[in-house]
Scaffold this motif. Structure first.
Motif, PDB file in Angstrom:
ATOM      1  N   ASN A  52       0.781  -1.237   0.000  1.00 55.25           N
ATOM      2  CA  ASN A  52       0.000   0.000   0.000  1.00 55.25           C
ATOM      3  C   ASN A  52       0.814   1.290   0.000  1.00 55.25           C
ATOM      4  O   ASN A  52       0.441   2.254  -0.678  1.00 55.25           O
ATOM      5  N   PRO A  53       1.934   1.369   0.750  1.00 54.48           N
ATOM      6  CA  PRO A  53       2.691   2.635   0.735  1.00 54.48           C
ATOM      7  C   PRO A  53       3.122   3.057  -0.673  1.00 54.48           C
ATOM      8  O   PRO A  53       3.220   4.255  -0.953  1.00 54.48           O
ATOM      9  N   LEU A  54       3.345   2.113  -1.538  1.00 49.35           N
ATOM     10  CA  LEU A  54       3.760   2.442  -2.908  1.00 49.35           C
ATOM     11  C   LEU A  54       2.576   2.942  -3.723  1.00 49.35           C
ATOM     12  O   LEU A  54       2.709   3.861  -4.539  1.00 49.35           O
ATOM     13  N   TYR A  55       1.414   2.371  -3.495  1.00 49.10           N
ATOM     14  CA  TYR A  55       0.217   2.803  -4.218  1.00 49.10           C
ATOM     15  C   TYR A  55      -0.246   4.194  -3.789  1.00 49.10           C
ATOM     16  O   TYR A  55      -0.971   4.865  -4.515  1.00 49.10           O
ATOM     17  N   GLN A  56       0.149   4.622  -2.604  1.00 55.03           N
ATOM     18  CA  GLN A  56      -0.301   5.911  -2.095  1.00 55.03           C
ATOM     19  C   GLN A  56       0.533   7.086  -2.632  1.00 55.03           C
ATOM     20  O   GLN A  56       0.237   8.239  -2.344  1.00 55.03           O
ATOM     21  N   GLU A  60       5.249  10.192 -10.314  1.00 56.54           N
ATOM     22  CA  GLU A  60       6.515  10.900 -10.449  1.00 56.54           C
ATOM     23  C   GLU A  60       7.367  10.766  -9.186  1.00 56.54           C
ATOM     24  O   GLU A  60       8.589  10.607  -9.259  1.00 56.54           O
ATOM     25  N   ASP A  61       6.722  10.845  -8.019  1.00 59.13           N
ATOM     26  CA  ASP A  61       7.447  10.709  -6.753  1.00 59.13           C
ATOM     27  C   ASP A  61       7.977   9.288  -6.577  1.00 59.13           C
ATOM     28  O   ASP A  61       9.099   9.075  -6.104  1.00 59.13           O
ATOM     29  N   LEU A  62       7.162   8.315  -6.964  1.00 61.51           N
ATOM     30  CA  LEU A  62       7.574   6.915  -6.852  1.00 61.51           C
ATOM     31  C   LEU A  62       8.770   6.636  -7.764  1.00 61.51           C
ATOM     32  O   LEU A  62       9.723   5.967  -7.358  1.00 61.51           O
ATOM     33  N   GLN A  63       8.727   7.157  -8.978  1.00 65.68           N
ATOM     34  CA  GLN A  63       9.847   6.972  -9.910  1.00 65.68           C
ATOM     35  C   GLN A  63      11.119   7.615  -9.372  1.00 65.68           C
ATOM     36  O   GLN A  63      12.208   7.037  -9.482  1.00 65.68           O
ATOM     37  N   GLU A  64      10.978   8.781  -8.783  1.00 63.31           N
ATOM     38  CA  GLU A  64      12.150   9.481  -8.231  1.00 63.31           C
ATOM     39  C   GLU A  64      12.769   8.679  -7.092  1.00 63.31           C
ATOM     40  O   GLU A  64      13.995   8.517  -7.019  1.00 63.31           O
ATOM     41  N   ILE A  65      11.926   8.177  -6.195  1.00 64.24           N
ATOM     42  CA  ILE A  65      12.427   7.381  -5.068  1.00 64.24           C
ATOM     43  C   ILE A  65      13.045   6.082  -5.559  1.00 64.24           C
ATOM     44  O   ILE A  65      14.071   5.618  -5.052  1.00 64.24           O
ATOM     45  N   TYR A  66      12.429   5.467  -6.561  1.00 67.37           N
ATOM     46  CA  TYR A  66      12.946   4.218  -7.125  1.00 67.37           C
ATOM     47  C   TYR A  66      14.368   4.428  -7.648  1.00 67.37           C
ATOM     48  O   TYR A  66      15.288   3.667  -7.321  1.00 67.37           O
ATOM     49  N   VAL A  67      14.550   5.457  -8.460  1.00 64.18           N
ATOM     50  CA  VAL A  67      15.860   5.722  -9.057  1.00 64.18           C
ATOM     51  C   VAL A  67      16.885   6.053  -7.969  1.00 64.18           C
ATOM     52  O   VAL A  67      18.012   5.532  -7.963  1.00 64.18           O
ATOM     53  N   GLU A  68      16.484   6.895  -7.031  1.00 63.95           N
ATOM     54  CA  GLU A  68      17.390   7.289  -5.951  1.00 63.95           C
ATOM     55  C   GLU A  68      17.807   6.079  -5.115  1.00 63.95           C
ATOM     56  O   GLU A  68      18.963   5.968  -4.687  1.00 63.95           O
ATOM     57  N   THR A  69      16.865   5.156  -4.897  1.00 60.12           N
ATOM     58  CA  THR A  69      17.117   4.006  -4.029  1.00 60.12           C
ATOM     59  C   THR A  69      17.874   2.895  -4.740  1.00 60.12           C
ATOM     60  O   THR A  69      18.888   2.391  -4.235  1.00 60.12           O
ATOM     61  N   PHE A  70      17.395   2.489  -5.893  1.00 60.96           N
ATOM     62  CA  PHE A  70      17.907   1.281  -6.529  1.00 60.96           C
ATOM     63  C   PHE A  70      18.959   1.529  -7.615  1.00 60.96           C
ATOM     64  O   PHE A  70      19.698   0.611  -7.966  1.00 60.96           O
ATOM     65  N   ASP A  71      19.012   2.743  -8.144  1.00 62.14           N
ATOM     66  CA  ASP A  71      19.994   3.031  -9.192  1.00 62.14           C
ATOM     67  C   ASP A  71      21.245   3.733  -8.660  1.00 62.14           C
ATOM     68  O   ASP A  71      22.330   3.559  -9.221  1.00 62.14           O
ATOM     69  N   PRO A 157       9.306   3.802   1.592  1.00 62.82           N
ATOM     70  CA  PRO A 157       8.118   3.220   0.948  1.00 62.82           C
ATOM     71  C   PRO A 157       8.301   1.779   0.476  1.00 62.82           C
ATOM     72  O   PRO A 157       7.338   1.010   0.435  1.00 62.82           O
ATOM     73  N   TYR A 158       9.530   1.394   0.133  1.00 62.49           N
ATOM     74  CA  TYR A 158       9.768   0.036  -0.367  1.00 62.49           C
ATOM     75  C   TYR A 158      10.105  -0.968   0.741  1.00 62.49           C
ATOM     76  O   TYR A 158      10.167  -2.170   0.488  1.00 62.49           O
TER      77      TYR A 158
END
Length: 200
Positions: A52-56, A60-71, A157-158
């Motif tokens: 749920n935290p990811l769906y909330q 654009e914010d989710l993509q930014e966090i994804y890149v910052e975290t995993f890339d 969130p992840y």
């Protein structure tokens, strides 16, 4: 591996891939998949809460966090051999062995991602026939997932999505096993030249 673990592997293989608009469009399909394949109401509730935290979030914010975290962060990258070997020259051979394992398990390797891309290997683990090499792969994934989760704060969130893997799928690596992996990594990092990340 029980059906519950396979369902979580399939779901997390999608959730750990780069999020696009389909991520939100497929929410109802994912939730239906969970309800149809997870018998325990408590486990279903835990999975949904973990996602749920990811769906909330806004896309654009989710993509930014994804890149910052995993890339951009070494401890939370999504490449198995990078967790095991760092930038060692040994990584090239390890990638070739994984590519061979994918093909020998009956799957096509298209080369869109490196052969050690964790979301792809989670899906492989869910569907591949059990073998000594697949069992070993799951042990290696357990180490990498443990490493990623340990590096994330619980507020991330992840965090709770990844925690589903450590709770229901992968047995936590023993201290001796972690020490062995870390020893291999330390030795690898002493190599004079890093193996290039681009691989064909």
């Amino acid at each position: 591996m029980n059906n519950e673990a396979k369902v979580i592997l399939i779901i997390l293989s999608r959730f750990l891939d780069y999020p696009d608009r389909r991520f939100f469009e497929e929410r109802s399909v994912i939730e239906e998949f969970i309800h149809e394949n997870i018998l325990s109401a408590d486990v279903r509730e835990t999975i949904v809460k973990g996602l749920n935290p990811l769906y909330q979030m806004r896309l654009e914010d989710l993509q930014e966090i994804y890149v910052e975290t995993f890339d951009y962060k070494e401890m939370t990258n999504l490449y198995l051999t990078a967790h095991e070997l760092g930038d060692s020259k040994k990584r090239g051979m390890a990638l070739l062995k994984l590519q061979k394992l994918i093909v020998e398990s009956g799957f096509e390797y298209e080369g869109k991602e490196l052969a050690d891309y964790i979301p792809m290997l989670l899906e492989l683990s869910a569907f591949a026939p059990e073998s000594e090499n697949i069992i070993r792969l799951k042990s290696r994934l357990a180490y990498a997932i443990h490493r990623i989760q340990t590096a994330l704060p619980e507020s991330h969130p992840y965090y709770h999505a990844i925690a589903l893997l450590t709770k229901y799928v992968f047995k936590a690596p023993a201290a001796e096993e972690i020490a062995l992996f870390e020893h291999e990594r330390e030795q690898a990092d002493q190599d004079e030249l890093p193996y290039p990340l681009m691989y064909q």
